[in-house]
Design an enzyme around this catalytic site. Structure first.
Site, short mmCIF file in Angstrom:
data_model
loop_
_atom_site.label_atom_id
_atom_site.label_comp_id
_atom_site.label_asym_id
_atom_site.label_seq_id
_atom_site.Cartn_x
_atom_site.Cartn_y
_atom_site.Cartn_z
N GLY A 192 0.82 -1.21 0.00
CA GLY A 192 0.00 0.00 0.00
C GLY A 192 0.85 1.26 0.00
O GLY A 192 1.15 1.83 -1.06
N GLU A 249 -7.65 4.21 -0.40
CA GLU A 249 -7.82 2.83 0.09
C GLU A 249 -9.07 2.78 0.95
O GLU A 249 -9.61 3.83 1.34
CB GLU A 249 -6.58 2.36 0.86
CG GLU A 249 -5.41 2.05 -0.08
CD GLU A 249 -4.21 1.46 0.62
OE1 GLU A 249 -4.24 1.24 1.84
OE2 GLU A 249 -3.21 1.20 -0.08
N HIS A 303 -6.71 -9.83 5.92
CA HIS A 303 -6.81 -9.12 4.63
C HIS A 303 -7.65 -9.96 3.69
O HIS A 303 -7.43 -11.16 3.56
CB HIS A 303 -5.40 -8.90 4.05
CG HIS A 303 -5.36 -7.85 2.98
ND1 HIS A 303 -5.96 -8.01 1.76
CD2 HIS A 303 -4.80 -6.61 2.97
CE1 HIS A 303 -5.76 -6.93 1.03
NE2 HIS A 303 -5.07 -6.06 1.75
N ARG A 350 -12.20 -3.38 6.05
CA ARG A 350 -11.51 -4.62 5.71
C ARG A 350 -12.15 -5.84 6.35
O ARG A 350 -12.19 -6.91 5.75
CB ARG A 350 -10.06 -4.47 6.17
CG ARG A 350 -9.12 -5.36 5.47
CD ARG A 350 -7.70 -4.97 5.75
NE ARG A 350 -7.20 -4.07 4.76
CZ ARG A 350 -5.95 -3.62 4.73
NH1 ARG A 350 -5.09 -4.01 5.65
NH2 ARG A 350 -5.55 -2.80 3.79
N HIS A 390 -3.06 -10.66 8.56
CA HIS A 390 -2.29 -9.62 7.87
C HIS A 390 -1.63 -8.65 8.84
O HIS A 390 -0.53 -8.17 8.58
CB HIS A 390 -3.25 -8.86 6.95
CG HIS A 390 -2.62 -7.78 6.14
ND1 HIS A 390 -1.64 -8.03 5.19
CD2 HIS A 390 -2.83 -6.43 6.11
CE1 HIS A 390 -1.28 -6.88 4.63
NE2 HIS A 390 -1.98 -5.90 5.18
N ARG A 408 -7.32 -1.78 12.10
CA ARG A 408 -6.39 -0.76 11.58
C ARG A 408 -6.87 -0.21 10.24
O ARG A 408 -7.30 -0.95 9.36
CB ARG A 408 -5.02 -1.42 11.39
CG ARG A 408 -3.95 -0.52 10.83
CD ARG A 408 -2.70 -1.33 10.63
NE ARG A 408 -2.95 -2.39 9.69
CZ ARG A 408 -2.62 -2.36 8.41
NH1 ARG A 408 -1.99 -1.32 7.91
NH2 ARG A 408 -2.88 -3.37 7.62
N LEU A 446 2.59 1.76 8.23
CA LEU A 446 3.91 2.28 7.85
C LEU A 446 4.10 3.66 8.45
O LEU A 446 5.20 4.02 8.89
CB LEU A 446 4.07 2.33 6.32
CG LEU A 446 4.19 0.99 5.58
CD1 LEU A 446 4.59 1.23 4.13
CD2 LEU A 446 5.18 0.04 6.22
C1 SIN Z 1 -2.77 -3.29 0.97
O1 SIN Z 1 -2.03 -2.76 0.16
O2 SIN Z 1 -3.85 -3.79 0.68
C2 SIN Z 1 -2.34 -3.40 2.39
C3 SIN Z 1 -2.18 -2.07 2.97
C4 SIN Z 1 -2.20 -2.20 4.47
O3 SIN Z 1 -2.48 -3.26 4.97
O4 SIN Z 1 -1.97 -1.19 5.13
#
Ligand code: SIN
Length: 500
Positions: free
Chosen positions: A49, A115, A231, A276, A335, A370, A376
């Protein structure tokens, strides 16, 4: 046993959180210890991501904080989240200044994409889906060039050294089959998550929650270990770990369909960008009842796939599947671990001398669920704060308590554990399944008492059994609604308590 007295922070873990801490601890001498060469076996290198931050003119840290709180389902710490989101732009700029080659827009600003559960496009990406590796590569280069940092790339954490008061005084590290006691004024755990406890995971399989387990055994408080994020689009192509098909694919219009080509979550254009946990349960249900689940990028991305999502494209092609022509089979997989060692934004835990940052820490910014790409940001932003705080720790002397390394789990036992966690403590949980999981843990513990993956798994399973509600990433089919009042799970040693 060898003993080393290190005059500065000892950072255990070489992912984004650990290296951010190490860089910011200058000019103190920092020893970074990782079990594998840098860039290997850490989740941040695998992130597709990017870094979530309020970077566009229509965005603001307060909006980012509001989205983070909404996703976290009542358990987000507002103060920590305000700090995190306020740090967003400065953190992305810091990473860019170290050489992270973020995608840019026509005006030279940071290109941002959308996202799930973000109300604005705010994910700064690199090369489409290559953010984690590119950002971490920049930090690795900076760390290797930094005169204050020494890195051991063959050191496995085996224990925390304490004195008679419980203060953490160092860590027991295994190198080349030999144990070394490393004494340090501050120990920073940046050991990553616990995805490897699950047979279906998108994280390195070596991440077994061992940092959390050691901190727990040392007496640190653990927060909400039951909250594991699954995920929805791990590629089901026969690989362990499962390669990720980034959520950004759905942000670009790729759709979730069943084996008959029907939309899994309905026809609405944004149906697949729901939180999610909602999407993960839909994928899980479609697979459980035999309909199957696939991510169809043929129309939305099609011929652009190789250059827009080169990492996902390469993983598909390695598995013999061309995503321009064939929908990608997907499954929900572990995930991210929202729970972990209680820590403040500056990494301080409830144990003097011990800091925690990144996925092994629970700083309160993820709550029960989350928000995508916040991890990150947290790793880098709170990593920097942690490095500065750990660097202030002064010298400590006096005797320490003798320590033995815990036993390793045999590969067959680990395989049983991983299957059990995916089947009984996964996307959909209930009392019967969690009780079966506890019985398996009892059996494995009788054979390997004190093995750290078992300690970590027990924390997750016991807390999941005790939480008789559904909230965020924790779904109980026997308690499918959320309790009126959102409560944290707080664990210390073996006492399990639900507390506010
Ligand atoms: C993703 O790119 O789907 C994962 C991003 C994340 O889990 O923060």
């Amino acid at each position: 046993m060898n003993r080393i007295d290190h005059d500065g922070p000892l950072v255990v873990g070489g992912g984004l959180a650990g290296l951010s801490a190490a860089l910011e601890a200058a000019p103190r001498k920092v020893l970074v210890v990782t079990p594998a060469p840098l860039l290997q076996a850490c989740s941040s290198a695998w992130a597709q991501g990017g870094v979530a931050a309020a970077l566009s003119e229509t965005d603001a840290p307060a909006l980012h904080a509001a989205d983070t709180e909404a996703a976290g389902a009542g358990l987000v710490d507002a103060g920590a989240t305000r700090l995190l989101t306020a740090d967003g732009r400065a953190t992305v700029e810091w990473l860019a200044s170290l050489g992270a080659p973020f995608d840019r827009d026509a005006a030279g600003g940071f290109a941002v994409s959308l996202e799930a559960a973000h109300s604005r496009a705010r994910v700064a990406r690199v090369g489409g889906d290559g953010a984690g590796r590119a950002i971490l590569s920049a930090l690795v280069a900076a760390a290797r060039a930094a005169p204050h940092i020494e890195v051991w790339e063959d050191g496995r954490l085996r224990g925390l050294i304490q004195d008679g008061t419980g203060r953490v005084r160092g860590a027991l590290i295994e190198r080349d089959g030999r144990l070394v006691e490393v004494l340090a004024p501050a120990v920073v755990l940046a050991t990553g998550g616990a995805g490897g406890l699950y047979a279906r995971t998108t994280t390195p399989a070596s991440l077994l929650g061992e940092g959390m387990a050691l901190a727990y055994r040392a007496g640190a408080e653990i927060l909400d270990p039951e909250f594991v994020q699954f995920h929805p689009t791990a590629m089901d192509v026969g690989l362990d770990p499962m390669p990720l098909a980034t959520e950004a694919l759905r942000g670009e219009g790729a759709r979730l369909i069943d084996g008959e080509g029907r939309f899994l979550l309905g026809e609405a254009a944004d149906a697949d960008l729901q939180p999610r946990d909602v999407v993960a349960r839909a994928v899980h249900a479609a697979r459980a009842d035999g309909r199957g689940a696939c991510l169809d990028a043929r129309t939305a991305i099609g011929a652009a796939f190789p250059h827009e999502f080169p990492g996902v494209f390469a993983a598909c092609m390695r598995a013999g599947l061309d995503p321009r022509e064939t929908p990608i089979p997907v499954a929900a997989a572990a995930h991210y671990h929202m729970g972990g060692i209680v820590a403040g934004p500056d990494g301080r835990t409830t144990l003097p001398g011990l800091f925690a940052v990144g996925e092994c820490a629970a700083t309160g910014v993820h709550g029960a669920n989350r928000l995508a790409s916040n991890s990150l940001l947290e790793a880098a932003a709170f990593g920097r704060r942690t490095g500065r705080a750990a660097a202030r720790a002064g010298p400590v002397s006096g005797p320490t308590v003798a320590l033995a390394a815990p036993p390793d789990l045999a590969p067959e036992a680990l395989a049983v554990l991983r299957r059990t966690m995916s089947d009984e403590a996964g996307v959909v949980r209930d009392a019967a399944g969690l009780t079966r999981a506890l019985a398996v843990l009892d059996d494995l513990e009788a054979r390997t008492p004190g093995a750290l993956p078992l300690v970590a798994a027990r924390l997750i399973v016991e807390a999941a059994l005790a939480r008789r509600e559904s909230r965020g990433g924790h779904w109980r089919s026997d308690f499918p609604t959320a309790a009126v009042e959102a409560r944290h799970t707080r664990l210390r040693a073996r006492a399990l308590a639900m507390a506010e």
